[in-house]
Design a protein around this motif. Structure first.
Motif, PDB file in Angstrom:
ATOM      1  N   GLU A   1     136.608 -20.349  56.939  1.00  0.00           N
ATOM      2  CA  GLU A   1     136.695 -21.408  55.864  1.00  0.00           C
ATOM      3  C   GLU A   1     136.527 -20.742  54.325  1.00  0.00           C
ATOM      4  O   GLU A   1     136.307 -21.817  53.429  1.00  0.00           O
ATOM      5  CB  GLU A   1     135.231 -22.333  56.051  1.00  0.00           C
ATOM      6  N   VAL A   2     136.959 -19.827  54.305  1.00  0.00           N
ATOM      7  CA  VAL A   2     136.901 -19.407  52.806  1.00  0.00           C
ATOM      8  C   VAL A   2     138.370 -19.283  52.073  1.00  0.00           C
ATOM      9  O   VAL A   2     139.117 -18.677  52.898  1.00  0.00           O
ATOM     10  CB  VAL A   2     136.304 -17.916  52.771  1.00  0.00           C
ATOM     11  N   PHE A   3     138.760 -19.874  50.975  1.00  0.00           N
ATOM     12  CA  PHE A   3     139.852 -19.810  50.600  1.00  0.00           C
ATOM     13  C   PHE A   3     139.524 -19.046  48.883  1.00  0.00           C
ATOM     14  O   PHE A   3     138.799 -20.013  48.293  1.00  0.00           O
ATOM     15  CB  PHE A   3     140.620 -21.304  50.417  1.00  0.00           C
ATOM     16  N   ARG A   4     140.312 -18.202  48.380  1.00  0.00           N
ATOM     17  CA  ARG A   4     140.008 -17.579  47.015  1.00  0.00           C
ATOM     18  C   ARG A   4     141.298 -17.966  46.313  1.00  0.00           C
ATOM     19  O   ARG A   4     142.500 -17.907  46.689  1.00  0.00           O
ATOM     20  CB  ARG A   4     139.728 -16.320  47.276  1.00  0.00           C
TER      21      ARG A   4
ATOM     22  N   LYS B   1     126.804 -26.089  60.673  1.00  0.00           N
ATOM     23  CA  LYS B   1     127.543 -25.185  61.372  1.00  0.00           C
ATOM     24  C   LYS B   1     128.280 -24.205  60.579  1.00  0.00           C
ATOM     25  O   LYS B   1     129.482 -24.269  60.586  1.00  0.00           O
ATOM     26  CB  LYS B   1     128.150 -25.829  62.522  1.00  0.00           C
ATOM     27  N   THR B   2     127.701 -23.893  59.564  1.00  0.00           N
ATOM     28  CA  THR B   2     128.661 -22.874  58.546  1.00  0.00           C
ATOM     29  C   THR B   2     127.884 -21.639  58.083  1.00  0.00           C
ATOM     30  O   THR B   2     127.839 -21.089  57.076  1.00  0.00           O
ATOM     31  CB  THR B   2     128.685 -23.722  57.047  1.00  0.00           C
ATOM     32  N   GLN B   3     127.399 -21.109  59.111  1.00  0.00           N
ATOM     33  CA  GLN B   3     126.572 -19.675  59.060  1.00  0.00           C
ATOM     34  C   GLN B   3     127.659 -18.636  58.276  1.00  0.00           C
ATOM     35  O   GLN B   3     127.001 -17.888  57.566  1.00  0.00           O
ATOM     36  CB  GLN B   3     125.983 -19.311  60.308  1.00  0.00           C
TER      37      GLN B   3
ATOM     38  N   ALA C   1     123.826 -22.572  64.575  1.00  0.00           N
ATOM     39  CA  ALA C   1     124.459 -22.421  63.166  1.00  0.00           C
ATOM     40  C   ALA C   1     125.697 -22.016  62.909  1.00  0.00           C
ATOM     41  O   ALA C   1     126.483 -22.347  61.976  1.00  0.00           O
ATOM     42  CB  ALA C   1     123.399 -21.687  62.098  1.00  0.00           C
ATOM     43  N   SER C   2     126.206 -21.233  64.044  1.00  0.00           N
ATOM     44  CA  SER C   2     127.386 -20.481  63.711  1.00  0.00           C
ATOM     45  C   SER C   2     128.380 -21.658  64.128  1.00  0.00           C
ATOM     46  O   SER C   2     128.583 -22.172  64.956  1.00  0.00           O
ATOM     47  CB  SER C   2     127.634 -19.301  64.766  1.00  0.00           C
ATOM     48  N   THR C   3     129.509 -21.360  63.049  1.00  0.00           N
ATOM     49  CA  THR C   3     130.861 -22.292  63.319  1.00  0.00           C
ATOM     50  C   THR C   3     131.545 -22.009  64.685  1.00  0.00           C
ATOM     51  O   THR C   3     132.094 -22.815  65.133  1.00  0.00           O
ATOM     52  CB  THR C   3     131.870 -21.960  62.180  1.00  0.00           C
ATOM     53  N   TYR C   4     131.680 -20.698  65.002  1.00  0.00           N
ATOM     54  CA  TYR C   4     132.607 -20.380  66.122  1.00  0.00           C
ATOM     55  C   TYR C   4     131.782 -20.070  67.547  1.00  0.00           C
ATOM     56  O   TYR C   4     132.387 -19.502  68.306  1.00  0.00           O
ATOM     57  CB  TYR C   4     133.473 -19.265  65.484  1.00  0.00           C
TER      58      TYR C   4
ATOM     59  N   VAL D   1     136.118 -24.564  52.883  1.00  0.00           N
ATOM     60  CA  VAL D   1     136.747 -25.703  53.286  1.00  0.00           C
ATOM     61  C   VAL D   1     136.881 -25.746  55.021  1.00  0.00           C
ATOM     62  O   VAL D   1     136.935 -25.047  55.539  1.00  0.00           O
ATOM     63  CB  VAL D   1     138.210 -25.760  52.542  1.00  0.00           C
ATOM     64  N   LYS D   2     136.686 -27.090  55.096  1.00  0.00           N
ATOM     65  CA  LYS D   2     136.879 -27.454  56.531  1.00  0.00           C
ATOM     66  C   LYS D   2     138.036 -28.131  56.769  1.00  0.00           C
ATOM     67  O   LYS D   2     138.571 -28.844  56.246  1.00  0.00           O
ATOM     68  CB  LYS D   2     135.578 -28.420  56.982  1.00  0.00           C
TER      69      LYS D   2
END
Length: 589
Positions: A232-235, A352-354, A522-525, A194-195
């Protein structure tokens, strides 16, 4: 008498002006009422669904103020059902629905994005999103519409089709900064990517602030608890399938949508993700001890060298997250597979979600791989002790994770002993290897014999590191930062001595290659090099600035130490001589 006539004439003119003014007010009020209705409707949609407004505006700060000017509405019959997302560089990622993807049967068909006023942009194929399969295309968002809010989704159609009018208005564009873009179902839960929430490194919102929603009607869908919220990870807890749709137990046929909802305000995040059966990478005949995972973009010219080299020293399976390549990557992968290498491609088109792709791979490949190495295609693992071996061996990397010796080399013995000492009660869950950063080495183009042969001058000191991860040891949050992960309690990481083993990172290559990298961080941060902020960050290239303009003296930059170690070793291992006495490297053939 003349005065009376003039007076009557003036009264007559005044009457005409008065009537004309009334009629003008009537038309203005009618148009304003219609516009106001449109404004109210679009404002309501934007404030609750948070669709595309400005890709650089955080969703929490959106205050929509639609001007009186309203874009003309063109209503068409939508022959192919699609959803469009505005991604960086004013591109649209157009996702064809699972139901309509099988209709795109001919590769010879040309498709276009049709905007208002019959403005057309070519639709370029971008790959197939899996689970369920969905064809994707990219279109350029026309300049003339970039200042007209709200942004509208185009009609997707064959270039030879004629659109038919309809009463259905075009929906708004989704914006990339606020969307559920992917999902992966495990045996125990559902992972959403999720963004829009955890946008800053190290600052994450609490899981209790969210719920997951399952169902094609998300407003009335089944809600479950969120158990972790990290990056960006939600479980999410699994829903009862009968609660979602009791009519059909085959979730692939149902194609159940899944999204995230904020508890406060009950705002549902726009989603292009689906809830499906548990998905896993095919393990083949047996589970591999060591795999490698990386995100790739247009690396066809580099891939063979990287795969051949690492397969000979211990990597058994390669998992490539293709970030929208448009070179000959697919052809190169097919050739490698035909030659017997285990290379799998997973289409991952999200920009940008590496970190998210790494998190995805730890779940997706867990049943196929015991350990996963996270390095990029311009990085090669190297140990000076390997010069004692006439040929490469799979045990060279396997020894790092099995803690077994493969030679009597004192250097290797020391490496093994270092990994055995300290905190013996904890299991080894991650190996961290320092990097040497190589410069352009006077190259002006990609070296024909490969990067290990062409680049031999580097910076003096190590910078950053890469990791080999035990997949069962990764923390449930899947948190990772620049190629290393947080581990579960009971596991530890071990940083190896760079005198024993390093990763040769061919980071600053010939200018044409580095210029292409400039656009594709590619990296988000990690900082975007084109943003004029934090110029002294270690993420920035010294002397580069904020534009892809070759700095003066680029071919000689970052050359502090001449290092021919891997160049000489790989030439000895992979040199193939011809009858004439010339030679090529194995990956050139």
């Amino acid at each position: 008498m003349a005065r009376k006539v003039r007076t009557s004439f003036l009264y007559f003119v005044a009457l005409i002006v008065f009537c004309a003014t009334l009629y003008q007010h009537y038309l203005r009020d009618a148009i304003s009422a219609a516009s106001a209705t449109t404004i109210v409707q679009t404002t309501t949609i934007s404030s609750t669904v948070h669709n595309a407004v400005d890709e650089n505006t955080p969703h929490n700060d959106i205050k929509i103020n639609i001007p009186p000017r309203v874009a003309p509405q063109v209503n068409y019959r939508w022959t192919i059902s699609t959803t469009s997302i505005l991604i960086p560089d004013w591109e649209l990622l157009v996702i064809v629905s699972p139901e309509d993807t099988p209709l795109l049967t001919s590769n010879s068909d040309d498709y276009v994005c049709l905007y208002e006023n019959n403005q057309v942009s070519p639709a370029v194929p971008a790959g197939i999103l899996p689970f369920p399969d969905r064809a994707t295309f990219k279109c350029l968002f026309p300049k003339r519409f970039r200042r007209i809010l709200p942004f509208k989704q185009p009609m997707f159609m064959k270039s030879t089709e004629n659109p038919l009018e309809s009463t259905t208005p075009a929906p708004e564009l989704h914006r990339w900064t606020y969307i559920v873009y992917d999902s992966l179902t495990t045996d125990n839960d559902v992972v959403l990517f999720v963004k829009g929430f955890n946008n800053r490194q190290g600052i994450n919102r609490e899981p209790r602030e969210f719920r997951c929603i399952f169902g094609n009607d998300l407003n009335n869908g089944v809600r479950t608890a969120v158990t972790t919220s990290m990056q960006e990870v939600f479980r999410c807890q699994l829903p009862e399938l009968t609660d979602v749709n009791s009519a059909d137990e085959d979730t692939d046929q149902q194609r159940i949508k899944v999204s995230l909802e904020t508890v406060e305000g009950s705002k549902v995040v726009p989603s292009v993700a689906y809830y499906t059966h548990s998905r896993k990478l095919d393990a083949g005949k047996q589970k591999s001890l060591l795999c490698a995972s990386t995100m790739v973009y247009n690396v066809g010219k580099f891939l063979k060298e990287w795969v051949l080299y690492h397969s000979r020293i211990g990597v058994e399976k390669f998992l490539l997250y293709d970030n929208g390549s448009d070179d000959d990557l697919g052809k190169v992968v097919e050739e490698l597979v035909q030659e017997g290498f285990d290379v799998k491609t997973y289409f991952w088109l999200w920009p940008k979600t590496q970190e998210a792709s790494f998190s995805h791979s730890t779940i997706y490949a867990k049943e196929s791989c015991t350990w996963m190495m996270f390095i990029d295609v311009d990085e090669f693992v190297y140990s000076p002790s390997w010069h004692n071996s006439l040929q490469p061996s799979k045990s060279m990397l396997h020894s790092l994770v099995l803690l077994t010796k493969f030679s009597s080399s004192s250097t290797h013995d020391r490496l093994v002993s270092l990994m055995k000492v300290s905190m013996p009660e904890l299991k080894l869950g991650q190996v961290r290897i320092e990097c040497h950063e190589f410069g352009p080495s006077n190259q002006s183009a990609h070296p024909i014999m490969g990067v290990t042969q062409g680049y031999n001058c580097r910076r003096k000191y190590e910078n950053r590191h890469k990791s080999i991860l035990l997949l069962e040891a990764v923390d449930d949050s899947l948190l990772n930062v620049i190629h290393h992960f947080s581990l579960k309690p009971g596991y530890r990481s071990r940083k190896l001595n760079p005198k024993d083993i390093v990763v040769n990172h061919y980071k600053y290559q010939a200018w044409p290659e580095f210029k292409a990298k400039f656009r594709r961080r590619a990296s988000t941060y990690v900082l975007d090099w084109m943003q004029s902020i934090n110029p002294n960050s270690n993420d920035r290239t010294p002397g580069l600035g904020f534009r892809p303009v070759e700095p003066e003296g680029w071919p000689q930059k970052f050359c502090e130490v001449e290092d021919n170690g891997l160049k000489d070793l790989s030439r000895r291992w992979f040199r193939v001589e011809s009858p004439s006495g010339d030679y090529q490297m194995a990956w050139q053939r």
